[in-house]
Design a protein around this motif. Sequence first.
Motif, PDB file in Angstrom:
ATOM      1  N   HIS B 214     -34.597 -41.434 -27.671  1.00 40.02           N
ATOM      2  CA  HIS B 214     -34.265 -39.976 -27.171  1.00 40.02           C
ATOM      3  C   HIS B 214     -34.776 -38.935 -28.111  1.00 40.02           C
ATOM      4  CE1 HIS B 214     -31.467 -36.512 -27.762  1.00 40.02           C
ATOM      5  NE2 HIS B 214     -31.679 -36.536 -26.163  1.00 40.02           N
ATOM      6  N   GLN B 217     -38.364 -38.686 -27.200  1.00 41.24           N
ATOM      7  CA  GLN B 217     -38.533 -37.783 -26.074  1.00 41.24           C
ATOM      8  C   GLN B 217     -38.804 -36.435 -26.278  1.00 41.24           C
ATOM      9  OE1 GLN B 217     -38.639 -39.731 -22.810  1.00 41.24           O
ATOM     10  NE2 GLN B 217     -39.558 -37.679 -22.463  1.00 41.24           N
ATOM     11  N   ARG B 302     -28.054 -38.480 -35.937  1.00 40.41           N
ATOM     12  CA  ARG B 302     -28.725 -38.051 -34.465  1.00 40.41           C
ATOM     13  C   ARG B 302     -29.088 -39.448 -33.829  1.00 40.41           C
ATOM     14  NH1 ARG B 302     -30.835 -32.881 -34.561  1.00 40.41           N
ATOM     15  NH2 ARG B 302     -32.351 -33.144 -32.782  1.00 40.41           N
ATOM     16  N   HIS B 306     -27.199 -40.265 -30.285  1.00 43.76           N
ATOM     17  CA  HIS B 306     -28.119 -40.644 -29.294  1.00 43.76           C
ATOM     18  C   HIS B 306     -28.145 -42.176 -28.705  1.00 43.76           C
ATOM     19  CE1 HIS B 306     -29.064 -36.513 -28.936  1.00 43.76           C
ATOM     20  NE2 HIS B 306     -29.897 -36.562 -30.079  1.00 43.76           N
ATOM     21  N   ARG B 309     -24.864 -42.545 -26.904  1.00 42.36           N
ATOM     22  CA  ARG B 309     -25.150 -41.817 -25.650  1.00 42.36           C
ATOM     23  C   ARG B 309     -25.806 -42.657 -24.738  1.00 42.36           C
ATOM     24  NH1 ARG B 309     -23.868 -36.830 -24.348  1.00 42.36           N
ATOM     25  NH2 ARG B 309     -24.273 -37.221 -22.398  1.00 42.36           N
ATOM     26  N   ALA B 310     -26.999 -43.057 -25.011  1.00 45.13           N
ATOM     27  CA  ALA B 310     -27.910 -43.650 -24.337  1.00 45.13           C
ATOM     28  C   ALA B 310     -26.973 -44.911 -23.694  1.00 45.13           C
ATOM     29  CB  ALA B 310     -29.075 -44.276 -24.809  1.00 45.13           C
ATOM     30  N   LYS B 313     -23.277 -43.667 -20.986  1.00 43.14           N
ATOM     31  CA  LYS B 313     -23.431 -42.120 -20.693  1.00 43.14           C
ATOM     32  C   LYS B 313     -22.126 -41.274 -20.675  1.00 43.14           C
ATOM     33  CE  LYS B 313     -27.569 -42.720 -18.523  1.00 43.14           C
ATOM     34  NZ  LYS B 313     -29.088 -42.223 -18.790  1.00 43.14           N
ATOM     35  N   SER B 314     -21.154 -42.102 -20.364  1.00 42.23           N
ATOM     36  CA  SER B 314     -19.726 -41.089 -20.449  1.00 42.23           C
ATOM     37  C   SER B 314     -19.430 -40.961 -21.957  1.00 42.23           C
ATOM     38  CB  SER B 314     -18.668 -41.944 -19.617  1.00 42.23           C
ATOM     39  OG  SER B 314     -18.439 -43.161 -20.625  1.00 42.23           O
ATOM     40  N   PHE B 315     -20.160 -41.630 -22.919  1.00 38.88           N
ATOM     41  CA  PHE B 315     -19.719 -41.204 -24.363  1.00 38.88           C
ATOM     42  C   PHE B 315     -19.899 -39.810 -24.818  1.00 38.88           C
ATOM     43  CE2 PHE B 315     -21.228 -40.642 -28.557  1.00 38.88           C
ATOM     44  CZ  PHE B 315     -20.061 -40.913 -29.487  1.00 38.88           C
ATOM     45  N   MET B 319     -20.187 -33.680 -33.216  1.00 37.27           N
ATOM     46  CA  MET B 319     -20.482 -34.164 -34.428  1.00 37.27           C
ATOM     47  C   MET B 319     -20.465 -32.834 -35.387  1.00 37.27           C
ATOM     48  SD  MET B 319     -24.108 -35.821 -33.656  1.00 37.27           S
ATOM     49  CE  MET B 319     -24.826 -34.857 -32.422  1.00 37.27           C
TER      50      MET B 319
END
Lengths: 124, 459
Positions: B214, B217, B302, B306, B309-310, B313-315, B319
Amino acid sequence: MKILVVDDERDIQTLFEQRFRKEIKDKSLEFVFAFSGEDALIYLNQHEHEAVLILSDINMPGMSGLELLGHIKQKYHKPPPMVMMITAYGDAENFNMAKQLGADDFLTKPVDFTLLKEKFKLIY
Amino acid sequence: MDLQIFIAFFIILRLRKKFKTKTAFPQWEKILLGLMFVCIALFTVQASFNFLKPLSGWIANGVVAVVLGIIYLNDEFSSERPTMFAVLPLILVSFVEDVFKLISISFYNKIHYFFEAASFFAFIWMIALLIINNKQRKALIKEQSKTHEEEQKNKFMASMKAQLEIQVAERTAELTSQKETLEEALTELKTTQAQLIQSEKLASLGELTAGIAHEIQNPLNFINNFSEVNTELIEEMKEAIAKGDSEEVLAIAADIAANEQKINHHGKRADSIVKGMLQHSRNSNGIKEPTDINKLADEYLRLAYHGLRAKDKSFNAAMKTDFDRYIPPINVIPQDIGRVILNLITNAFYAASQPSALPDNTVAANHKTPTVWVTTALIPPTEDEGTLVSLTVRDNGPGIPANIMDKIFQPFFTTKPTGQGTGLGLSMSYDIITKGHGGQLTVHTSEGTGTEFTILLPA
């Protein structure tokens, strides 16, 4: 048409200014930038009803894009401006949450500027 | 009756008995036996023929002299010398008496009281000396038996000692083999531990990968976007050149240059992220270097966010950071401290997204947004310690139950389902902070409210 772009990445400003330089030049579009949700709210309070469209990132330190969306749609500005959410994660929960909070559109990164231009054209 | 014959006879008898001359000294046995027969003969002669008495007396004197001579001259009979000295006065008195008798019997009769007295004293002397000798002999025997006993004892002890030595040798061999087995087991354990640490690193790398993807990206998006913009700008520049609008050409050229810089900047950003990832997976080089702890914490916050999160996805979690900008760079091993921060933050996100321990209908439970706070601060020196830097990771999860609080820093302890956690995160973190950096890692928790881990490092 005035557009407020909210993203914690500062280079987004240069990018938008370059990508839409023709539109900026002929004054069909005007951009303002905020680098956090908090900054965006301050701008909106100071310049009520100026921004017609808000483009906001979701994942930002501090106030998230969804929180900002909630503030705009539920607490401030009647009628509220259009809000487009942009996120790196095209997941269902974010999408549903954004829709539920009243987001008008939902884009995923990397942003397709050709598509974005067309969307802008439909609005103005 | 002549005393000499008796004395000679008994001394011979004694010699034969005491020294076992029959077996030990056969050459003396013959002589002694002969002398004994002489004594018996003399005795018989004296008893039967009164007129032979003086002659036999002289022969008896001779026999006694021979016997005493044998004792005196031969070392093998030296132990019998005290007996010799005991009888000697009596013998001498008898001898002198016999001499007087031979010279003048009338003179002898005149002074024979004197001889009787001398004989009496000599006799007393003999008895006394014999008693003393006997006593001494007994004492000697006692002493000998004592020595013998001691020798026996010593022998017994020596044999016991030998036995003990054998036992000790056996035990030592046993222990040595046990030690070797244990050493092998220890080596195996160390190897396993090293493998586990490596697998823990790989596991955390797995957590990081998504976050890193991420993070990469974003700069990649910028690179693509700016390069697309530049392509457009170049087209426009061509048009401007065709028109001869040199002012516009210069303006476009300036934009292109600026965009190139952006492309370069984001390329470097992606590069540093990849380098960071490599650094994380590499074995720690163990070199401390001045490090901006805020930057390190932000980076890993971070990445952790991420990454989660990856994966899920629902996480979703908030922060909140509060970094003390006045913290100077501190000397740490960045990979190691980064690993600790990542571990604490990942744990905090995991805890924060756990269902609340509070009943579902309470207001607090319904309104809880999973949140992780990362705070840094500079702690002024005190009397006991110098300046410290604190890094706190707090979550609003369910807290750590009291019954497992003392286990959380133990290796292999995990509350995660089997296969999801190695149980090494916190124990490794603890070692890195305390052993590796001379710092402290503490925890405060309250059930239902959340948990707070604090790293203290010397500034």
